[in-house]
Each structure stands twice: as structure tokens, then as C-alpha cells.
Scaffold this motif. Sequence first.
Motif: not given
Lengths: 558, 333
Positions: A374-375, B46-48, B108-110
Motif C-alpha cells: 500500500s503506497v 494502517f489500522g484497517a 482505500f490506499s488510492f
Amino acid sequence: MAPAELRTPGAIEPDPEPWQRFFSFSVDHKVIGIQYLVTSFFFFLIGGALATAVRVELATPEVDFVSRELYNQLFTIHATVMIFLWIVPAGAGFGNYLIPLMIGAKDMAFPRLNAIAFWMIPPAGLLLIASFFVPTGAAAAGWTSYPPLSLVSGQWGELIWILSILLLGTSSILGGINFAATILKMRIPGMTLNDMPLFCWAMLAASILILMSTPVLAGALVLLSFDLMAGTAFFNPTGGGDPIVYQHMFWFYSHPAVYIMILPLFGAISEILPVHARKPIFGYKAIAYSSIAISLLGLIVWAHHMFTSGTPAWLRMFFMIATMIIAVPTGIKVFGWVATIWGGKLRLNSAMLFAIGFVSMFVVGGLSGVMIASVPFDIHVHDTYFIVAHLHYVLFGGSVFGLYAALYHWFPKMTGRMLNEPWGKVHFVLTLVGFNLCFLPMHYLGLMGMPRRVAEYDPQFSTVNAICSIGSYILAVSTIPFLVNAVYSWVAGEKASANPWNALTLEWTVSSPPPEHNFVGQPVLKTGPYDYGVTKRGESRKPISQLKASDILSGSTR
Amino acid sequence: MNVPSTILTLLMGIGLTLISLWVGQNYHFLLPVSATDVSPEVDRLFGAMLTIATGLFLLVQGCLIYAILRFRRKPGDDTDGPPIRGNIPLEILWTAIPAVICLGISVFSFDVYNSMGGLDPMASGAGMGMAHHHGHHTAIAATLDEAPAMTGTEVALGLGAAPGSQGQAPDLQVNVQGLQYAWIFNYPDLNVMAGELHVPVGQDVQLNISAMDVLHAFWIPQFRIKQDAIPGRPTQLRFRATQPGRYPIVCAELCGSFHGAMRTEVLVQTPEEYEAWVASVMPEAETTETGQGSAVTLAQNPQNLTDSEYLQVYSDRLGIETRSIAQLAPAAL
């Protein structure tokens, strides 16, 4: 191998397996396999000593054990040795030893090439170790050797490093050609690809990766050596070169290298778990094809090592998604292994403990691997101890646990002697405890802000680092029971039968150790590699304690 | 093997979910203070991921430990286990669920990456044609600056403006140069060079990052941002700090033997503190030509300035290009 006419009549029959053959240019794949394994284990001990020195330095926040310059050389050579001289050649060692036996072949496709590939390793390794003693010291720019740093720190050490990696890469390519050709062309009649043991599938997948990616590394290193020695500017920004291009070329090999290092052990685990769980592998095709999927996907994820480098946003997003997708075939394997042992009749010997330990530890590395794909999260943890923790869970918790499992499992076949079980369990417990004590806290260090490759650090991290160092000392000690066990058992261990584990793959149908050329005549396959508990052709299987080689294979006289 | 569906399994599943959710909510001890407007979003991501990872970790380890305890071979039992070769629905399930999870994490990361400014066309490499316009502001500053600044021909990769402030100039620009083994901060608008980074709280700050010798990486753990400094290629970071305080700036890319010592601090200051700092580094600022836009530069002892730096003030006021002054300079001498 001495011609018969040279023997003096009436002399004592020469030892059919003189130990000297292990120091000869033997073309027997079994000799070469053991040469690979023993050599790589020797380098594992050297790499481990370097790692212990690194941890001694990091036990305190100050630079007090070695100089800063030497520290950088230590971790650079530690990583290089562990990757290129331990895990990759050890995987190739098992490939050499097992592939011809598993597919019913008499030897590898290209025996002389095989011996040449092995004999490149000792000089390359010794060259690398010797580079500590050149005036400028060993390479100190990290195993990634990023320019411009690699161009300005210790020219001779760097050049020797390049030369050594080029030799080892060439050896790896020759091995890859040999594995692929042997697996594709030399299987016993009646064994289709889908009848192969999964180890062969995994080696095929690893060989594809070796052949696709290693030449690119060689290219990058040749260009780097031109920049280093001839003053060209391929990667040197002062002459208009682009250091980011090097990173792309380097990782185009070095990410697949992770799979080159783990796939053979995925294969070994897929062999070991069914034998000691007395159950067929769960989802043969899923595990077989997921190896190929990993190998192909592994070629398009390299820039996830470069999320904070000169990488545009669309590339970051592409490589993030591609990297995430690799979790799917990897998950298929892990769940398949768990389902394989579920409901079985587990024989919890050292091989099985290390195999289950492999699954357990590799999962941790896999989960942190999805996180750092994850970037936004990777931007925080890139080049920190979180990455150090992750990569060791994959390469130590994964590959090294897998190599130990494989060593315990196939040692009787290779040497004709059993390893001592109680000492094997001591080895397992020490390794498991030391490993987790050393590497689990490193996740925390990285998240909290400790970068990697530093000799000194913020004193707030001193307690956790001290714990890591204690873990590393336990890990260092853990090799002693194994080493003593292996040496003692090889010489004076309990004799092993042809099939001590009652396994069904073909290497167990021949004597331990197998005769030269493995099989007599043209054997015919009678059973699948994982047919545990299966009723075959209407007749119920004999109790496995009475299983004979002729139940697996016919036409073999041994 | 049937998918287990007993009440006990259900309860264990619920327990596992609850533990995962609890772990996923209590990750803060694993991370340093979060000090920018978007860093809490990284933490939530990070929590997810930690929630999902905990669940999967417990599932796999639980199965392994249960199997070791429950499915041991009985002494004397030499028979095989049940010949189960697979279960297609189960295999589809454990292919599909990770695929969906990975897709979810990717989306989510995007989203988080976008709110960090990663997709700002000015910084992402998407809007090459507009790069020159973007570089305009720094181009003038660059004439005051010894450090090589952005030329405007190449997009600085890294994190750009958050979606809300895209297309707007940042409140403050700082040129950051990495060299063995220090960070040098250049405030082009102030013509100030510093070894620590001072930023006013709540302001939109852009760092134009360059490297003089080898690769470095600029990392502020509390900001959750990191960007390599690359010789010959500009990069950038942009952030809005929300928590006043002192935070470490760490070099995260191996840069030589003193790499571990290449550290400094960022001081996130209240506007008053920041003004006080600006005044302290330019003690004569009020004594000459107060009220003029370029007082800061005039305040410096002219003997310490090059001709072009000295004349820069007038060029700004008169609208004369620096270039033309440079052409005049030899004649004037």
C-alpha cells in the motif's frame, strides 16, 4: 569413476562412494546437489557471523563495536552472502538433487553445464569474502548497490562485488536452463506435468523467473562497472546519467529474486507436509498453477521497491495493485497447506515442525507484505526496520525454515543416515524463539521511526534493539545443534532405509543414498505423488508400513 | 472437508473478529505522534490493514496450533489420513476473499494517496505540459539561491498539493538539499539558509528536494511522508503540519558511512514563534526600508551579496528580468 582396468587385481574393492567425489568435477546430479548444499551452508555460517556482528553493533545506540565504514561493509556483504550464496544456491542444490529423482530421470538434462554452474560458486563466494581485505574494504553501498553511492565508496570492493554477482548470476542462469529442460523433457513415461511432484512445478516457476530476470541484473551490473571503472555515465548524474534507471534494472531482477528464493521452498513444503500428515496435498492444481501465477506476476511488481524514489504516481498505483494481486496465489498456497494438515495424522518430527514453522512464519511476512504494498503506508515505512522485519520473515521465516525442513526431510535420502530427532527439536525451538525475538520487535522499530542501514540510532530505541540482539545471539547459537547433528549423523548416524517416511514420490523408491544413474531400466509409474490413503484400482492400499518401492514404481530393481 | 459450521466455530469466528477489530482500533502505540492534516488518514489505513492482518494471522496460526494439538498421529497408528484432495467451493472462497480484500485495500490506499497530494498533476508526472507554469514561482526565487533549484523543465516527483489546494501556490516553499551528511534548508522568499526546518503550523508547505552528491531520503516519521533526494532530478513533498512541536528529520536512504548521523529536526511553530524565528535570523530586518516587500534581502549586509543578489530586489520592483541585469553586470564593472 576410475576406469575398471586401472584397478589392481586382487586389491580391495574401492569404496563405491569415495568422499573425494564431492571435491571433484563430478557430473552426477546428486554429487552436485550435495556440493551446492554444503557450500551454501558454509556461506550461511559466514553470513550469519556477519549478521551477528551487525547485531552486536546495534545492541547499543552508539557506534562502539566496529567503525561506521566497516559496519556498512558488514551488512552489505551479509545480505549479498545470504541471498546469492545461501538461499539461491541452496534452492538450486535441492533442485539438482531431487528433480531427476522425482521425475524418474537418470540425471539432469545437461550434466556438464550443471557442474560448471556449481563450480562458479566457490570462487565467486571466496572472492566476495576476500574483498574485506582489499585496501578500500568490501562493497559498502548495500546489497542494492545504488549509484551514485556505489560509485564513490570503495572502488575495488565494489568491483569485486560486481564480479562476484555476475559469476553467481551466470551460475544461476545455467542452473535455470538445466532445471527447465530437465522438468519439461525428461519425465518418466506416463508422468504428465499434472502428475509431477509440486516441488518440480515450483522449480519450473523459479527457473522461468531466473531466465527472464537475471540477464537484466547482469546488464545493470556491467553498466555499473563501466561507470565505476571507465568513467561512463549510464547511472552517474554528474555526467548526465540517471540513477533511477539503475534502480529499475536492479529491481527487475531483485524482486523476482525473492520468488526465486521462496518458490523452491514452497515446493519443498508441498512435499513435506503431505508425507508427514499422511494426507494428499489439498488442491494440487491450485498449488501447482499458483506457482506459475506467482512467477508471472512477480515480473511486474518490481517498482514497489521504489515508491519513494523517482516514480510517478500512475506507476506507484499500478505497482501497488499488481503487488496486492500476488497475495491471492500466495494465499491459495497457504490455505492449501493448512487444509493439507487439517484432519491428518501428523508425525511431528523435525522436518514437519520446520515445515509448519515455515507456514506460520511466512504468513507474518506475507501479511506485512500486503501492508507495504500500500503506497501511503509504504511511504512511511520504506527503508525502515519494518522492511527489515518483513524481509526476514519472508526469507528467514520462509526460505530458511523451509531449507531446514527440507534438510531434515531429505537428509536420510542424501546420506543414507537419519538425523538425530531430539537434537532436531532443540534446533527447531531455538530457531523459532531466536528468530521471533530478533525480528518481531523490528516491526515496531520501523513504525516508530528507525531507518535501516544505520550504525547509530536514537537512544529511545535502545531497549527494543537490545532485545533484537539477544534474539540474534540465540539464533546464532541455534545453528550449533544442527551443525553437530548433521556432521555426527552423516558419519555415524542410524542407517536410513530407502523410504524412512513412507513417502510416495519417486526419490523414495531407490536406495538411500541412491545409486549412480538412479534407476535401473525404464521404470513405470504406478501411483501419484500424493496418493495417501487412496484406494487404487479397486484394491485397498496396503498398510503403509508394508509399502514397497514396487507399489509406487515398477521396473526398478532396487 | 466440509466448511465447519457448528455453533462453536461460529463463536470462535465472532471472537476472532472482535479481537481483530479491537487490535485494529488500538494501533496508536505502534506509531509516533501524527502531526499533519493527512497523517491520521495514513494511520487509519494502517489500522484497517492491521485489523485484517490480525484476523488472518489468528485464523492461520489458530488452525496450525489446533492441528498440531488435535491431529497428532497416535502411537502405533501407521494408517493414512483421509484421502481428501480438495474442495472446489472452499478453494474458490479462499481465492475470492483475499482478492476482494486486496481490492478493498487498494481502493482505500488510492483514496489516502490522493488526499496526501500524490495525484496532484503537478507532482505526479501526469501534467508534464503544465510543469513550467508550476515552476514559475520558484524560478524567481532561484536567482537568490545558491542551491540548484527547479528549472521548470522537469516535474518534481513526489507528493503535491492536497485535492483542496491543487492549482494554488503553497504558503511557504523551502528548498531542501541533501548532502553527505546534512540537510540544508533554503528559504528562497527570505533568503535564509538553515540547518533545521522551521514551518508555521497550519500552513501549506512545499519542500523542493534535491541532492548534491548521492541519494538521500527525506523522512519525517511524525508526518508519515518520505521522499528520496535524487542528484539531478527534483522531487518534492507538500504538507500542512497541525501539531506544534519538534520532530526528527531522518535520512532514510543509505548515503555513506555517517548515514545514521544524518539527522536534524523540523520545528512546527505557532505563527508568533515562526515570526520570531524569522526575525532572529535576520536581526536588522526592521532597521531599513520597513514596509518594502523585499526588506528581507536589503537587510543583509550588501558586502555579503553577489551583484545579482543585490540587484534582485530592484529587479523585482522594476519588473526587470534577472537575466538582463546579469548581462549588464560586466559593463557596470
